[in-house]
Scaffold this active site. Sequence first.
Site, PDB file in Angstrom:
ATOM      1  N   HIS A   1      -1.028   0.575  -4.137  1.00  8.95           N
ATOM      2  CA  HIS A   1      -2.194  -0.301  -4.042  1.00  8.95           C
ATOM      3  C   HIS A   1      -2.064  -1.198  -2.800  1.00  8.95           C
ATOM      4  O   HIS A   1      -1.241  -2.113  -2.779  1.00  8.95           O
ATOM      5  CB  HIS A   1      -2.173  -1.149  -5.315  1.00  8.95           C
ATOM      6  CG  HIS A   1      -3.340  -2.048  -5.496  1.00  8.95           C
ATOM      7  ND1 HIS A   1      -4.601  -1.585  -5.767  1.00  8.95           N
ATOM      8  CD2 HIS A   1      -3.430  -3.406  -5.468  1.00  8.95           C
ATOM      9  CE1 HIS A   1      -5.417  -2.618  -5.913  1.00  8.95           C
ATOM     10  NE2 HIS A   1      -4.732  -3.729  -5.727  1.00  8.95           N
TER      11      HIS A   1
ATOM     12  N   SER B   1      -9.224  -4.250  -3.389  1.00  9.39           N
ATOM     13  CA  SER B   1      -8.907  -4.657  -4.754  1.00  9.39           C
ATOM     14  C   SER B   1      -9.978  -5.590  -5.309  1.00  9.39           C
ATOM     15  O   SER B   1     -11.144  -5.209  -5.327  1.00  9.39           O
ATOM     16  CB  SER B   1      -7.508  -5.292  -4.767  1.00  9.39           C
ATOM     17  OG  SER B   1      -6.955  -5.190  -6.048  1.00  9.39           O
TER      18      SER B   1
HETATM   19  C1  GCU Z   1      -5.173  -7.197 -10.708  1.00  6.93           C
HETATM   20  C2  GCU Z   1      -6.463  -6.850 -11.405  1.00  6.93           C
HETATM   21  C3  GCU Z   1      -7.280  -5.853 -10.591  1.00  6.93           C
HETATM   22  C4  GCU Z   1      -7.462  -6.340  -9.195  1.00  6.93           C
HETATM   23  C5  GCU Z   1      -6.124  -6.658  -8.584  1.00  6.93           C
HETATM   24  C6  GCU Z   1      -6.199  -7.297  -7.190  1.00  6.93           C
HETATM   25  O1  GCU Z   1      -4.314  -6.094 -10.698  1.00  6.93           O
HETATM   26  O2  GCU Z   1      -6.134  -6.355 -12.671  1.00  6.93           O
HETATM   27  O3  GCU Z   1      -8.550  -5.673 -11.197  1.00  6.93           O
HETATM   28  O4  GCU Z   1      -8.155  -5.374  -8.438  1.00  6.93           O
HETATM   29  O5  GCU Z   1      -5.451  -7.599  -9.397  1.00  6.93           O
HETATM   30  O6  GCU Z   1      -7.197  -7.860  -6.823  1.00  6.93           O
HETATM   31  O7  GCU Z   1      -5.193  -7.240  -6.503  1.00  6.93           O
END
Ligand code: GCU
Length: 422
Positions: free
Chosen positions: A394, A253
């Site tokens: 995710h 992420s």
């Molecule tokens: C949020 C953000 C993402 C990121 C994510 C994370 O959802 O919008 O860009 O990748 O956090 O790091 O968990």
Amino acid sequence: MIRILPIVLAIVAVAAACNAGSARADGETINYDEAKVPDYVLPDPLVMQDARSVTSAAMWRKLRRPEILELFCTQVYGRRPPTPEGLRFDVTEDTPAALAGKATRKRIRVDFSGRNETWPGVKLTLIVPGGAKTPVPAFVGMHLFDSKSDEPLPGRPLEVEIGEKLPGSRVLDVILERGYAIGTLDANDFCPDDKERFREGALAHFFPGRTGPPGVEEPGAISVWAWGLSRALDYLETDPAIDAKRVAVIGHSRMGKTALWAGAQDERFALVISNNSGCGGAALSRRVFGETVARINGVFPHWFCGNFSKYNGREGKLPVDQHELVALIAPRPVYIASAQEDLWADPRGEFLSAVGAERVYHLLGKPGLETTEMPPAGRSIGNSIGYHLRVGKHALTDYDWLRYLDFADRHFAKPAQAGPRR
Ligand code: GCU
């Protein structure tokens, strides 16, 4: 310029699962509809800004690669802090029989001469398989496991049925059994992930007295975190237990964005892994699918350089797109992974970035993905560019880790050629 539309059309069938229509988040329309992805043209990684074609590996190396790198520094992430001279590594803990005798656990603080009181230090926790007779390859990243714990549990329990039994109950056991060390850093130690406080760490030392969001070319948090990963690698180069020519940088992420940026800049990282990195990571900005440039700059104004917000709602004006971030890693192996339900991160945009980087790999004599067709969930594809779409949400799961271990096994069979320190 590459016309990307045919590729998009060719894989539109696979897109069906992702076509969830549009939804609203915080009053802003977020597009989750493949049919609403705008027609776009990607910047060609093999055409210079002055329109010259890049026709050789030497031209890529000498001219085009530095040009793209500079554009990412000035328009997207900001320049990273300087590399300090006189680095010192204080090993604050060295436990030879940790994790029930399976591993050595070390905690290291990266320091340097001339530091002042604002320097928070970069801290690395390193777990090395016990009993290795030769230096081992390693994975390093941010927040891979709880570095404060004596019995850290990287990864999470399996989220999906993958029909594959792990040899141990925890992914860390598997990583160690397969002969890899694993090192983790805590981003907040040296650059707090907070729009008000991000300047309190390393930035207060390198750019004292500055306030507010990052200036036009100033490093945002992602650049500072990436710089911290390089400092961890500085240490790994000094540790005889580690084969520093076989260090993979990995992140999930926001830390997947960081891993890509770290690997793009610091060619000593022999392999790069981006897990569900999304917008500002592997996903193409021009698709405007899921999280957008405007949205990420609005919610996380401390992540990128000030210039990046010039492209809010104007993705087509960006002089680069994220496939060129992947291309900067060439010819080193890179693995990009998506999750089917992680539409916010635009799985297709992540895949198309891998596709878009491939011609640079070919120019440098390496096979890439070797397909423009997005694979079904649960199939790992590719060669020097690896990709999979995982079932589920995710996360960095055991399924992902197993694919990364296989990828690293393949590419680390022979020590890779790593580049100079940055
Ligand atoms: C949020 C953000 C993402 C990121 C994510 C994370 O959802 O919008 O860009 O990748 O956090 O790091 O968990």
